[in-house]
Design an enzyme around this catalytic site. Sequence first.
Site, short mmCIF file in Angstrom:
data_model
loop_
_atom_site.label_atom_id
_atom_site.label_comp_id
_atom_site.label_asym_id
_atom_site.label_seq_id
_atom_site.Cartn_x
_atom_site.Cartn_y
_atom_site.Cartn_z
N ASP A 180 3.11 -9.28 9.26
CA ASP A 180 3.40 -7.87 9.02
C ASP A 180 4.81 -7.73 8.44
O ASP A 180 5.62 -8.67 8.50
CB ASP A 180 3.27 -7.07 10.31
CG ASP A 180 1.81 -6.78 10.65
OD1 ASP A 180 0.95 -7.05 9.80
OD2 ASP A 180 1.54 -6.30 11.77
N ASP A 216 7.58 -6.43 9.29
CA ASP A 216 8.82 -6.60 10.07
C ASP A 216 8.94 -7.99 10.67
O ASP A 216 9.86 -8.23 11.45
CB ASP A 216 8.88 -5.56 11.19
CG ASP A 216 7.70 -5.66 12.14
OD1 ASP A 216 6.56 -5.79 11.64
OD2 ASP A 216 7.90 -5.60 13.36
N ASP A 265 -7.81 -6.78 13.47
CA ASP A 265 -7.48 -8.10 13.99
C ASP A 265 -8.38 -8.48 15.16
O ASP A 265 -8.88 -9.61 15.24
CB ASP A 265 -6.01 -8.14 14.40
CG ASP A 265 -5.61 -6.93 15.22
OD1 ASP A 265 -6.48 -6.10 15.56
OD2 ASP A 265 -4.40 -6.80 15.52
N ASP A 289 0.82 -1.21 0.00
CA ASP A 289 0.00 0.00 0.00
C ASP A 289 0.86 1.26 0.00
O ASP A 289 0.39 2.34 0.39
CB ASP A 289 -0.92 0.01 1.23
CG ASP A 289 -2.34 -0.40 0.88
OD1 ASP A 289 -2.57 -0.78 -0.27
OD2 ASP A 289 -3.22 -0.34 1.75
#
Length: 692
Positions: free
Chosen positions: A325, A327, A419, A266
């Site tokens: 995610d 990281d 989430d 994104d």
Amino acid sequence: MTPRLDFSNWWGKDTRKGTPVVVTMENPNFSVVKIDGPDAAFRPMEKSRGKNAKQVTWVLLLKANRAIGCVAWLATALWALLGAIKKRLIHRQGVTLASEKLGKGKLLFRIIRAFLVTALAILAFEVVAYFQGWHYFKNPSLHIPRTSELRGFFHMAYVVWLTFRADYIAPPIQALSNFCVVLFLIQSVDRMILCLGCLWIKYKKIKPRIVGDPFKSDDVEGSGNYPMVLVQIPMCNEREVYEQSISAVCQLDWPKDRLLVQVLDDSDDETIQWLIEAEVAKWNQRGINIIYRHRLVRTGYKAGNLKSAMSCDYVKSYEFVAIFDADFQPNPDFLKLTVPHFKDNPELGLVQARWAFVNKDENLLTRLQNINLCFHFEVEQQVNGVFINFFGFNGTAGVWRIEALEESGGWLERTTVEDMDIAIRAHLNGWKFIFLNDVKVLCEVPESYEAYRKQQHRWHSGPMQLFRLCLPAIITSKISACKKANLVMLFFLLRKLILPFYSFTLFCVILPLTMFVPEAELPVWVICYVPVFMSFLNILPAPKSFPFIVPYLLFENTMSVTKFNAMVSGLFQLGSSYEWVVTKKAGRSSESDLLAAAEREPKTINQPQFYRGASESELCELNQIKEQKEAARDSVKKINKIYRKELALAFLLLTASVRSLLSAQGVHFYFLLFQGVTFLLVGLDLIGEQMS
């Protein structure tokens, strides 16, 4: 000179010979030593043996040196703090004010500032009264002087203030104090129950287990029994970590024909888009089924990104989806440790793994975050997963059954905690969850206070916004009354609303007020004993962090301002409740990752790399842009920010600590002093400085 003793000849003999030797030192200050054998000199000496004057002197000098070292360290720390105050607060060198985008944040700052001005005025009033000899606040009960004792207008005003304070100000403060203390005790009992549940799990060795070999098959290639798994990596402007996250996911140990990786980018920076697309093309050339997706219309933040990816037609061929995610760096065996739990368990909707942090020892801020997150995963998530079969999805490092996602309504863009939203809707539909405490996925925690502050704002405003939205669905759902009570009373109210409310109100508002209104008392056990005990429980899952128990307690109280601010935003649907700021990453890797990269480098350094859809000139341009950006990032000087709310509260608490000296409040004074200094460090953005 003392005679030299040589026992080398004696050590080579097996038997003792000769008579005992008595050696008398020429220096009368030395003691007489009697040696009965070759090893007698190495036997422990008797405790009754006295020390001579030189030994005592050296011991005293050593202790004095240590004491002077401690005093010098404290003086150096104080001098550095004063220098930082002068540099950042007075001269404004290398700092900028943290922006308050919303009126609510400015309103809270104005309220705190008004409290500070009032506290300074009252302190000046009390100091004048103290030096005039009007020590009424030293008495356990309020003493109002008689008319004959009045000595002027100022004294009359002081008596009127005492009467007004005792009759009108103290009662509401005491009532609010008692209410917050009750909430504090309830939340402490909840923490104790969670810790007892964790100890029971450890004692009974309760954990989800995989029975047999779920992937055993007669297929020659051995992939016939492996389910189809989709892996998604949502990211947005993740320049620092995109490469290592894609690399880790592409090395998952799973049949290539049963795995598809979606890189959901994104990013609004075209340079980052090109870099990520080139990285995807590189792994695609190596035979990995990987797809790069970029949305033209970027709505709904991460939820909108995931929702768009799940709408692809080819997703229907897959049974499970793993989410990481940008990281996060999963180990190659991640899927083999998580996906088998779904076999023969059709009610299971989610398998959540634990987070591990590559930069937990980077500075004081990361150490304190590690304490909180270790308690969250090892205690909260594990206990809820074992005894309730429900916990909040952490948004990453988890595997979902796609059927559970679709049946629960899929990803919704109504909050910033998508989430938690999908987890609650799946729970209301009867799906069960499993938490794997033994499966860890490496990731990062924020290394700067600015990034951590924004992350905590999102994590505490989103749940309150979600609570408003899903409360009717919880009440009308078909789950049991116990599960409804757990969701409403424990999951939302106690752990998401009450905790930041009482923490901010009790330690940042009521405690300073009780110093200026002594008639409203706050017990010592509320200030000292219970918080220390609760901090000790929180730090148990991370025992190596025990030396940081006091900074942890003070920092948690400091963060209550941000959490309370965020909680109010989400509860009353203010503007910042739907604010999403991507947490800044440093792009750190573990030692094992660096070694693995070093091992792979010689194998690939001489191999030409081809990227689909990219010419040689474009690749050269990409490499130049990457080098320029990295050089610019290294040369950028860190600019610290000044946080006005934290600074105002720091001066308020320090003012209250000075006022406590007039009332001989020992424990209260030290708590207010250290808490005020902690607020000062945070307000000057010193909490994230490097600390080995």
